[in-house]
Design an enzyme around this catalytic site. Structure first.
Site, PDB file in Angstrom:
ATOM      1  N   ARG A  27      50.641  46.614   3.303  1.00  0.00           N
ATOM      2  CA  ARG A  27      50.078  47.562   3.624  1.00  0.00           C
ATOM      3  C   ARG A  27      49.621  48.329   2.175  1.00  0.00           C
ATOM      4  NH1 ARG A  27      47.468  47.162   9.067  1.00  0.00           N
ATOM      5  NH2 ARG A  27      45.451  48.784   7.217  1.00  0.00           N
ATOM      6  N   ARG A  31      44.187  52.812   2.251  1.00  0.00           N
ATOM      7  CA  ARG A  31      43.632  54.218   2.096  1.00  0.00           C
ATOM      8  C   ARG A  31      43.965  55.208   1.224  1.00  0.00           C
ATOM      9  NH1 ARG A  31      40.705  54.610   8.057  1.00  0.00           N
ATOM     10  NH2 ARG A  31      43.283  53.153   8.124  1.00  0.00           N
ATOM     11  N   ARG A  40      36.148  51.185  -2.368  1.00  0.00           N
ATOM     12  CA  ARG A  40      35.953  50.254  -0.585  1.00  0.00           C
ATOM     13  C   ARG A  40      34.987  51.255  -0.196  1.00  0.00           C
ATOM     14  NH1 ARG A  40      34.757  50.846   3.556  1.00  0.00           N
ATOM     15  NH2 ARG A  40      36.190  51.027   5.172  1.00  0.00           N
ATOM     16  N   ASP A  76      42.124  40.975   5.329  1.00  0.00           N
ATOM     17  CA  ASP A  76      42.889  41.177   7.126  1.00  0.00           C
ATOM     18  C   ASP A  76      42.931  40.443   7.936  1.00  0.00           C
ATOM     19  OD1 ASP A  76      42.728  44.030   8.875  1.00  0.00           O
ATOM     20  OD2 ASP A  76      42.248  42.664   9.958  1.00  0.00           O
ATOM     21  N   TYR A 152      44.289  41.171  20.291  1.00  0.00           N
ATOM     22  CA  TYR A 152      43.234  41.995  19.319  1.00  0.00           C
ATOM     23  C   TYR A 152      41.788  41.085  20.841  1.00  0.00           C
ATOM     24  CZ  TYR A 152      45.598  44.267  16.689  1.00  0.00           C
ATOM     25  OH  TYR A 152      45.617  45.583  16.058  1.00  0.00           O
TER      26      TYR A 152
END
Ligand code: CP3
Length: 347
Positions: A27, A31, A40, A76, A152
């Site tokens: 990662r 952010r 972004r 992703d 998920y």
């Protein structure tokens, strides 16, 4: 020994001698970087994944900004699931509009045609590879592992206990088995397509497999990893397997056939090196939160990790999980600088 960054990573993955461990961070595009947040800002996260120019730029940002020695595709784990016709939104984690709960739901999943449904992934990889080739910086592709994608898809979103998923495992095992088989085929085809498009190493993220007992992991997860390790073209791109919270399944991970085992920070690297032996190289495993420490402390922790992993077949320096939104940029820089400053071995 004078190695390019590509040679250093590939050799470490395959257990061949290197001067020092290569370094990158899970990662690493995200952010915590102000430059990521700026790029972004407009549109959704999925828009950024689909916008080839922007995704290339987001993938490359960490190389210039924090000194990482490998670039990972900006995307992703849920992007290939879009190719199955599943409606996924990011808020900020993946949320599935219609969770999969029955055999009919599994059967309704479409047949993936990556070239048609998610062509941008492969275009991003081709452009990255062309951009990185002159500098000899390695390009990583990745995929979510079948069990984590299933977690998920069944739950509908992230969860603390994954009770719906575990209910399916114990009450309707045939449904979960069918879902995992579909996702295993998807993952194999997806990773091979990434290798065709230029990925030189591929990482499989099994973020949630650690919620299972070792016996359930052996029955449900290990066969998916084995199939992937067997059918992904590892001669062209070594396979890294990451399992979060997987200290209790290290022996099962070592039986997967993956080239590299990526360990979370709870695992003792020296002990892992002893148990895994020549079967795989190791990746990891600084606690991402430790990047809040002063630079000298981070350097000391990096030296300790390198020392602990020295008996392993090979070692790739990395975190024990991904960078977090509040990870200090200075800490990430100190981490990569400390790796580059490690004394050369065997020269
Ligand atoms: O590593 C990289 O820099 C490459 C890109 C990458 C992303 N997600 C971008 C992303 C990778 C390798 C992933 C993997 C991923 N995605 C995993 C496995 C690794 C892990 O962290 O355990 C999982 C479980 C996901 C699912 C997911 N996607 C979650 C839970 C979230 C929200 C929480 C978070 O960490 O931000 C996402 C969204 C996401 N994926 C973002 C990024 C940069 C943030 C989206 C935003 O900017 O709003």
């Amino acid at each position: 020994m004078s190695l390019t960054r590509t040679e250093r990573l590939l050799r470490a993955c395959r257990g061949e001698p290197v001067d020092r461990p290569p370094v990158w961070l899970m990662r690493q595009a995200g952010r915590y970087l102000p430059e990521y947040r700026a790029l972004r800002a407009e549109g959704s996260f999925l828009d950024a994944c689909r916008d080839v120019e922007r995704a290339v730029e987001l993938s490359l940002q960490p190389l210039r900004l924090v000194g990482t020695e490998a670039v990972i595709l900006f995307s992703d784990i849920f992007v290939p699931v879009l190719a199955l016709g599943v409606d996924v939104d990011f808020r900020p984690g993946p949320v599935v509009a219609r969770p999969i709960r029955s055999r009919a739901d599994v059967d309704a999943l479409g047949a993936p045609d990556f070239a048609r449904s998610i062509p941008y992934v492969f275009e991003i990889l081709r452009r990255l590879r062309a951009a990185l080739e002159p500098e000899q910086v390695p390009l990583l592709g990745f995929a979510g592992a079948p069990f984590t994608l299933a977690a998920y898809l069944v739950e509908g979103q992230g969860s603390r206990h994954f009770a719906a998923l575990k209910r399916m495992l114990y009450a309707e095992p045939a449904v979960l088995r069918a879902l995992l088989e579909r996702l295993t085929e998807l993952t194999i085809d997806y990773l091979n397509a990434q290798i065709d498009a230029g990925a030189q190493v591929v990482q499989l993220f099994d973020t949630w497999a650690g919620i299972l007992t070792a016996a359930d992991y052996r029955a449900w997860v290990l066969p998916t990893h084995r199939a992937i390790a067997e059918r992904v073209d590892r001669a062209r791109a070594p396979l890294i397997l990451y399992v979060n919270d997987g200290a209790h399944v290290l022996d099962e991970m070592a039986e997967s056939g993956a080239d590299v085992l990526s360990l979370d920070w709870r695992v003792d690297l020296a002990e892992a090196a002893r148990r895994v032996g020549r079967r795989a190289s190791l990746q990891g495993n600084l606690d991402p939160c430790a990047l809040a420490a002063p630079a000298e402390k981070i350097a000391a922790m990096v030296q300790e990790l390198a020392r602990a992993a020295a008996p392993a077949r090979g070692h790739v320096l990395n975190l024990g999980h991904g960078c977090l939104p509040d990870t200090p940029v200075e800490g990430v820089r100190a981490f990569t600088a400390a790796a580059r400053a490690l004394p050369a071995r065997g020269s």
